[in-house]
Write a protein that holds these residues in place. Sequence first.
Motif, PDB file in Angstrom:
ATOM      1  N   MET A 189       2.982  -5.638  33.861  1.00 38.58           N
ATOM      2  CA  MET A 189       2.484  -6.006  35.185  1.00 38.58           C
ATOM      3  C   MET A 189       1.898  -7.401  35.227  1.00 38.58           C
ATOM      4  N   GLU A 190       1.320  -7.859  34.130  1.00 37.58           N
ATOM      5  CA  GLU A 190       0.771  -9.210  34.122  1.00 37.58           C
ATOM      6  C   GLU A 190       1.880 -10.249  34.302  1.00 37.58           C
ATOM      7  N   VAL A 191       3.045  -9.957  33.723  1.00 35.83           N
ATOM      8  CA  VAL A 191       4.184 -10.863  33.894  1.00 35.83           C
ATOM      9  C   VAL A 191       4.687 -10.805  35.330  1.00 35.83           C
ATOM     10  N   LEU A 192       4.741  -9.609  35.897  1.00 36.37           N
ATOM     11  CA  LEU A 192       5.116  -9.486  37.304  1.00 36.37           C
ATOM     12  C   LEU A 192       4.124 -10.232  38.194  1.00 36.37           C
ATOM     13  N   ASN A 193       2.863 -10.157  37.867  1.00 33.23           N
ATOM     14  CA  ASN A 193       1.835 -10.840  38.665  1.00 33.23           C
ATOM     15  C   ASN A 193       2.002 -12.348  38.590  1.00 33.23           C
ATOM     16  N   MET A 194       2.253 -12.870  37.397  1.00 23.56           N
ATOM     17  CA  MET A 194       2.363 -14.328  37.257  1.00 23.56           C
ATOM     18  C   MET A 194       3.625 -14.861  37.932  1.00 23.56           C
ATOM     19  N   GLY A 224       2.302 -13.660  23.000  1.00 23.39           N
ATOM     20  CA  GLY A 224       1.082 -13.863  23.767  1.00 23.39           C
ATOM     21  C   GLY A 224       1.131 -13.182  25.128  1.00 23.39           C
ATOM     22  N   LEU A 225       2.351 -13.009  25.671  1.00 19.26           N
ATOM     23  CA  LEU A 225       2.482 -12.361  26.978  1.00 19.26           C
ATOM     24  C   LEU A 225       2.199 -10.865  26.902  1.00 19.26           C
ATOM     25  N   ASP A 226       2.224 -10.299  25.704  1.00 17.10           N
ATOM     26  CA  ASP A 226       1.959  -8.860  25.567  1.00 17.10           C
ATOM     27  C   ASP A 226       0.545  -8.493  26.003  1.00 17.10           C
ATOM     28  N   SER A 227      -0.374  -9.436  25.816  1.00 15.01           N
ATOM     29  CA  SER A 227      -1.782  -9.125  26.116  1.00 15.01           C
ATOM     30  C   SER A 227      -2.417 -10.148  27.051  1.00 15.01           C
ATOM     31  N   ILE A 228      -1.594 -10.906  27.756  1.00 19.67           N
ATOM     32  CA  ILE A 228      -2.114 -11.993  28.582  1.00 19.67           C
ATOM     33  C   ILE A 228      -2.861 -11.472  29.802  1.00 19.67           C
ATOM     34  N   HIS A 229      -3.891 -12.196  30.199  1.00 23.20           N
ATOM     35  CA  HIS A 229      -4.545 -11.987  31.488  1.00 23.20           C
ATOM     36  C   HIS A 229      -4.267 -13.273  32.267  1.00 23.20           C
ATOM     37  N   ALA A 230      -3.140 -13.267  32.984  1.00 22.75           N
ATOM     38  CA  ALA A 230      -2.564 -14.500  33.507  1.00 22.75           C
ATOM     39  C   ALA A 230      -3.471 -15.241  34.469  1.00 22.75           C
ATOM     40  N   GLN A 250      -6.600 -15.704  34.140  1.00 16.12           N
ATOM     41  CA  GLN A 250      -7.694 -16.356  33.428  1.00 16.12           C
ATOM     42  C   GLN A 250      -7.235 -17.373  32.403  1.00 16.12           C
ATOM     43  N   TRP A 251      -6.166 -17.079  31.723  1.00 18.64           N
ATOM     44  CA  TRP A 251      -5.739 -17.989  30.671  1.00 18.64           C
ATOM     45  C   TRP A 251      -4.213 -18.039  30.571  1.00 18.64           C
ATOM     46  N   ALA A 252      -3.723 -19.027  29.861  1.00 17.52           N
ATOM     47  CA  ALA A 252      -2.285 -19.229  29.687  1.00 17.52           C
ATOM     48  C   ALA A 252      -1.981 -19.423  28.216  1.00 17.52           C
ATOM     49  N   VAL A 253      -0.725 -19.216  27.857  1.00 11.98           N
ATOM     50  CA  VAL A 253      -0.276 -19.449  26.493  1.00 11.98           C
ATOM     51  C   VAL A 253       0.852 -20.474  26.560  1.00 11.98           C
ATOM     52  N   ALA A 254       0.839 -21.408  25.613  1.00 10.12           N
ATOM     53  CA  ALA A 254       1.826 -22.492  25.661  1.00 10.12           C
ATOM     54  C   ALA A 254       2.223 -22.900  24.256  1.00 10.12           C
ATOM     55  N   ASP A 255       3.451 -23.387  24.159  1.00  7.83           N
ATOM     56  CA  ASP A 255       3.934 -23.934  22.899  1.00  7.83           C
ATOM     57  C   ASP A 255       3.146 -25.205  22.588  1.00  7.83           C
ATOM     58  N   VAL A 256       2.840 -25.418  21.329  1.00  3.98           N
ATOM     59  CA  VAL A 256       2.009 -26.547  20.930  1.00  3.98           C
ATOM     60  C   VAL A 256       2.641 -27.890  21.270  1.00  3.98           C
ATOM     61  N   LYS A 257       3.965 -27.922  21.437  1.00  2.00           N
ATOM     62  CA  LYS A 257       4.618 -29.196  21.759  1.00  2.00           C
ATOM     63  C   LYS A 257       4.254 -29.696  23.159  1.00  2.00           C
ATOM     64  N   PHE A 258       3.626 -28.840  23.984  1.00  4.48           N
ATOM     65  CA  PHE A 258       3.204 -29.273  25.319  1.00  4.48           C
ATOM     66  C   PHE A 258       1.715 -29.634  25.364  1.00  4.48           C
ATOM     67  N   LYS A 259       1.081 -29.651  24.209  1.00  9.18           N
ATOM     68  CA  LYS A 259      -0.359 -29.905  24.204  1.00  9.18           C
ATOM     69  C   LYS A 259      -0.695 -31.308  24.707  1.00  9.18           C
TER      70      LYS A 259
END
Length: 837
Positions: free
Chosen positions: A648-653, A694-700, A702-711
């Motif tokens: 559902m968090e993925v559906l929400n995002m 990271g999407l398995d437990s994300i709270h979209a 509040q926070w995001a997960v990203a590949d380090v190459k986009f830092k």
Amino acid sequence: MLDKDLFAGVTLRSVLHVLTAVVIMAAISWIYFYPADVNGDVLQQTDVMQGTANGQEITAYQQQTGEISRWTDALFGGMPTFQIKPTYSSTPLFSWVGKVYSLGFPQPVSWIFIMMLGFFIMMLAFDVKWYLAVLGAIGYGFSSYFFILIGAGHIWKLLTLAYIPPTIAGIVWCYRGHYLGGAALAALMAALQLLSNHVQMTYYSLFLIAAIAIGFLIKAILDKKVGRWCIATGALAVAALLAVAANAPSLYMSYKYAKETIRGGHSELTPLTEDGSLSKPTSSGLDKDYITQWSYGKDETFTLLIPNVKGGATIRPEQGDNRFLSLIDTPKAQSMAEAGEMSGQDYQILQQFPQYFGDQPMTNGPVYVGAIICALFLLGCVVVKGPVKWGLVAVTFFTLFLSWGHNMMWLTNWMIDYFPMYNKFRTPASILVIAEITMPLLGVLALKEMFTDPDFMTKNRGALYASFGFCALVCIVTWLAPGIFGSYSAMEHEQLVASGQIQQYPTVDAAIRAIRGSMVSGDAGRSLIVLVLGFAVIMAFAMNKVKASVASLALAGIVLVDMYLVDKRYVNQDTFVSHFDATPSSFTPRLVDQQILQDTTLNYRVLDQQHFSEAMPSYFHKTIGGYHAAKLTRYNDLIERQLSKGNMEVLNMLNTRYVIMTDSMAQLNPGALGNAWFVDSVAYVANADAEMAGLDSIHAAQWAVADVKFKETLGNATPKQTGDTIAQTAYAPNRLSYHSHSAQGGLAVFSEIYFPWGWKATIDGKEAAIGRVNYVLRALQVPAGDHNIEFVFDPQEVHTTDALARWAIIAIFLALLAAINVPLFKRLKASRQPVTE
């Protein structure tokens, strides 16, 4: 002479012959589709309807604004339109040629007409009489596969195949010394072929073109005219470049886009096996199992001679839908039921079995080229002379072997692993289109030898008897013993044996064998009759009972009746929908669609659970599901790893505002995050696997997960303050506008699919770098204060390649004008020379 006169030998008589042939082909095309063509009835093929649904948003947008959008949000959360509606501003400069070429006939009449017309032109290039060219044109145009394509709606593929023969005509004329005219014709037809946008069919045609070019090279070496071959090849290379350049926008954008899709680029995720363990990823292209799923069976190849040798079709298009063809639908089953040879339980079980029992998962019908064409092809393998013949023979059998796919895996593996681009295409069975060109071509060339060589029967009587005799023998054996081709597909047999149903229901087993055997033997008998009739006509010519022209047209008539009756199994009046009922039911909004469309919220998405993998919901909504053969690889990963388990968090995002439960009920999703939001933090991870995890437990929210190459692009997130807002202010598929307000600025996440090129973001008119978060979404670092943000999708490559295409199209037309006017100018100049004694 730089270019032989392409119009040498053209007389009023020859022009009348060509016009007669055109009238014959036009009449046949109209008659086949009568009365649907006259009544204005329409086809509603599945693929066409899917394309209409996928393109509805951008079609409506173009009608409203006059602007072509290269992006749509109608399916998979958003994707480019390069393989949905590949139209560019340069396209109309030469697309009109196709309308003139088809004489303005309506569809589908025009499709079959140009199939025959193109092959007719190719036969003329091989220097055959007009009546023989008509025979070849009918043999090609009425090959069953093309009508199956019409029924299924694979129109891009069909049109590409229509332009391949006239392209080859230009190539042949060029190698015969008509450098300018041949190359110009090849360039124009190749350009129309590429415009039809089925690269796989064009790719397959290169096998045939290479075989012809090599054949002419060997002939040039034997004749000591290699220089002329080099000139012709150079001219054709220029023609090929012009054809490619004329379609530069479509070809380049498709090429570049393919790298981001399941068709051309593998996932960055480590693949999992069925037991959940890691497996080794392949480097590029499609998976071998996926490539070879639709492989023709070795014994299934006999459908070229006997159409129902594997039971015919699994489904048949009828009035915009596909009807399952079960064994109960056969005359044999009906007669058995009426005679009391099966119980009610047997009858119910047989309803579950398809008529088709070949190696493919299912099929809309077999590839049938005609019994007479098969016999003439075998004759041509023997009696036609020269290296070009051997090229045609070699490519025919080579492509037959390739069509077997996983049934000849050593060859298929080699092609996939080492042959350029072969791993980009699926459905090996479709390469049989090459045999559908070469077989009638070589068959007609065999008749040309027969009709022009007075000693033909003396020298080749044995070859004639052997070719027709072999085909007749196959038909007789099949007629008498249809079981030699089996009664079950491999999958059916495995399932029935494993479940014990064969032993449990012996009467069902007997009925299946009897029904499928009757289909096989029935078609074997009809092919035998066709062979006998064709052989009788040839013998009448051999005994000087009829002229060559009469014999050719008689054979053409037999071929036409044979193919006509088989093709009617797959496309007939039942395939059409009355023009009074032309709006497909799929495009009639359901009650749930009407309810959702009352929501005037600017931009949101819909999940249709029952129809997730179908295109039709995209006609009405911006969906997170959909259907397309070239969806983005990253989004496909999201489907397989997150959406499939209902995260559902993925559906929400993804801003999934509505979830359609049934055709009459939808639920509002209160957790949908809207079009954009600020996050408090971002977690950078090392690779795609960690990002997906990271999407398995994300709270979209509040926070995001990203590949380090986009830092470097995104930096760090700043915890949002009370009153910080970001909202969408305007929507168009290729232009999104937002307004942000924040005390300290921060990282904004947008519920839009990230795409690595083509999108440009600006903040108050200044370009800003776009990053990727949550595996598939866009993100921007937004400064403090009030700002206007805009995303625009307008790839520069479209404009560059479009300009190139215009110049190439102009060059092709100039070459055609020169090819026509130079010979005429020479004739005019010669006519003004004084006559000397």
